[in-house]
Design an enzyme around this catalytic site. Structure first.
Site, short mmCIF file in Angstrom:
data_model
loop_
_atom_site.label_atom_id
_atom_site.label_comp_id
_atom_site.label_asym_id
_atom_site.label_seq_id
_atom_site.Cartn_x
_atom_site.Cartn_y
_atom_site.Cartn_z
N CYS A 15 -74.65 -28.27 0.60
CA CYS A 15 -74.04 -28.00 2.45
C CYS A 15 -73.50 -26.72 2.22
CB CYS A 15 -74.39 -29.13 2.58
SG CYS A 15 -75.37 -30.52 2.99
N HIS A 64 -65.73 -30.07 8.38
CA HIS A 64 -67.16 -30.40 7.95
C HIS A 64 -68.08 -31.66 8.16
CE1 HIS A 64 -70.53 -30.20 5.02
NE2 HIS A 64 -70.58 -30.63 4.10
N GLU A 89 -62.39 -36.31 3.60
CA GLU A 89 -61.64 -34.50 4.46
C GLU A 89 -60.38 -34.86 5.68
OE1 GLU A 89 -63.28 -30.82 6.30
OE2 GLU A 89 -64.52 -32.85 6.89
N LYS A 140 -70.65 -30.44 14.56
CA LYS A 140 -72.06 -31.32 13.95
C LYS A 140 -72.00 -32.37 15.19
CE LYS A 140 -71.87 -30.12 8.91
NZ LYS A 140 -70.99 -29.55 8.85
N HIS A 165 -76.19 -32.15 10.77
CA HIS A 165 -75.61 -31.56 10.18
C HIS A 165 -76.89 -29.91 9.90
CE1 HIS A 165 -74.12 -30.29 6.59
NE2 HIS A 165 -73.68 -31.54 5.39
N PHE A 189 -72.92 -31.64 -2.04
CA PHE A 189 -73.83 -32.74 -2.95
C PHE A 189 -73.58 -31.63 -3.89
CE2 PHE A 189 -77.12 -35.30 -1.14
CZ PHE A 189 -76.50 -35.92 0.73
#
Length: 406
Positions: A162, A302, A313, A331, A336, A394
């Site tokens: 991502c 993110h 985060e 998002k 996402h 990931f």
């Protein structure tokens, strides 16, 4: 440092907010998600998705090409055409050998794979399409874009889950600074909303189960967040050296001033709980931009709406950026967008700087009390000189882009 700044001269977007930059921007500024129950996922454990509305590839690309391209490539070509036109470039007249393409995606074309696997099972190997591999291979994202625009320079696809779209933009910046090319089409595209892929995410417990109200399911930094909503689409930036852009009289929409990348080296899917990996990427991007942490006024986070990501985060932002920047996660609207997310959010960050507006974090009703950062809960006017766009993937892969006003 001005000598290492890279200009963004064109933007192209295909998102769940709509086809085109203005439709996508209006959607995230409006703060309402188009997420809904997806008929294609009716037999899945989680049926919510955030698809691109009214996407008609036959109208946009022609029927013949549409049937020879997976959806993830269709998105990219449509976004790239908008970006090139926005940059006021004519591929018929440019030196293709000096034009690069660097795009990111996490998966390639799983829709084509699943469709052709069904053909294999039901009709046998002799009925499998000869276009299976040319349609689904991840590298075809850049390959088809090069064919479309006659770009014969450096050509590659990066895969950092991502973070892929942001990694592609950072890599494109490096190519320009190394004088490998003069123009780069950079960004990311993704079309992973398929029954198999979404079943995998559901079995991991990564997806929101808020099926009673899908439009509010993606709720970054909210105390009731329970997972992400999968989106799809593409974001493409046209990038050039600032001096070259100004020499040809191009409009510079923003500057990429820094890039940082790192690995958590922590866990297969979970971020480091204290955000140490993304902190290293932030500090690297700021050092690359010759910018202090207290100079950052805005962060496009993110912010996936998962319990672990948002908390780690936020802790990193609070600890690292002493100037209390205004933080948003788009998002909440787009869901996402996986490998395309970093590119789309980079484009939104450029628009925030250019227009002095920070989109709200949609569906943020009650901020997680453990989070101590300044969150945009409404559309906010804010003069911005420096902003960051964070992307995590990931495998613990992190990419952070620093942007500045033109």
């Amino acid at each position: 440092m001005a000598g290492t700044d890279i200009a963004v001269t064109g933007l192209g977007l295909v998102t769940p907010g709509g086809v085109g930059v203005e439709a996508s921007w209006a959607s995230v500024c409006g703060g309402r998600s188009p997420a809904s129950l997806d008929p294609a996922l009716q037999d899945n454990p989680v049926r919510i998705s955030c698809r691109v509305p009214d996407f008609d590839p036959e109208h946009l690309l022609g029927a013949r090409r549409t049937h020879r391209l997976d959806r993830f490539v269709q998105f990219a070509l449509v976004a790239a055409h908008e970006a090139v036109a926005d940059a006021r470039l004519d591929p018929r007249t440019w030196d293709g050998a000096r034009v690069g393409v660097v795009l990111g995606c996490a998966d390639g074309g799983p829709g084509t794979v699943e469709q052709q696997h069904h053909v294999l099972r039901e009709q046998g190997a002799g009925r499998v399409s000869p276009l299976l591999l040319p349609m689904q291979l991840p590298n075809m994202l850049a390959g088809q874009t090069a064919i479309e625009f006659g770009a014969t320079g450096p050509n590659l696809v990066v895969a950092t889950a991502c973070a892929s779209g942001a990694t592609a933009i950072g890599t494109a910046r490096d190519l320009l600074l190394l004088d490998r090319c003069d123009i780069v089409l950079a960004g990311g595209s993704e079309a992973m909303i398929t029954p198999l892929v979404m079943a995998g995410f559901a079995q991991m417990g990564a997806l929101s189960k808020r099926e009673d109200d899908p439009a509010t399911a993606s709720r970054p930094f909210d105390e009731d967040r329970d997972g992400f909503v999968a989106g799809e689409g593409a974001g493409i930036l046209v990038m050039e050296r600032v001096a070259d852009a100004r020499a040809r009289g191009a409009r510079v929409r923003g500057r990429v001033t820094g890039y940082g990348t790192s690995a958590d080296a922590h866990h297969m899917t979970s971020p480091h709980p204290d955000g140490l990996g993304v902190e290293a990427a932030v500090r690297s991007a700021l050092a690359d931009a010759d910018t202090g942490p207290d100079e950052v006024q805005h962060v496009n986070a993110h912010g996936t709406s998962t319990p672990l990501n948002d908390l780690s985060e936020a802790r990193m932002v609070s600890r690292t950026l002493g100037g209390s920047p205004l933080v948003t996660s788009t998002k909440g609207v787009t869901g996402h967008m996986l490998g395309a997310a970093g590119a789309v959010e980079a484009a939104f960050t450029v628009l925030s700087i250019e227009r002095g507006l920070v989109p709200p974090t949609a569906n943020l009703s009650v901020p997680d009390p453990r989070i101590d950062i300044k969150l945009a809960q409404t559309l906010t006017s804010l003069p911005i000189d420096v902003a960051l766009s964070n992307s995590l993937g990931f495998g613990g892969q992190n990419a952070v882009l620093a942007f500045a006003h033109a």
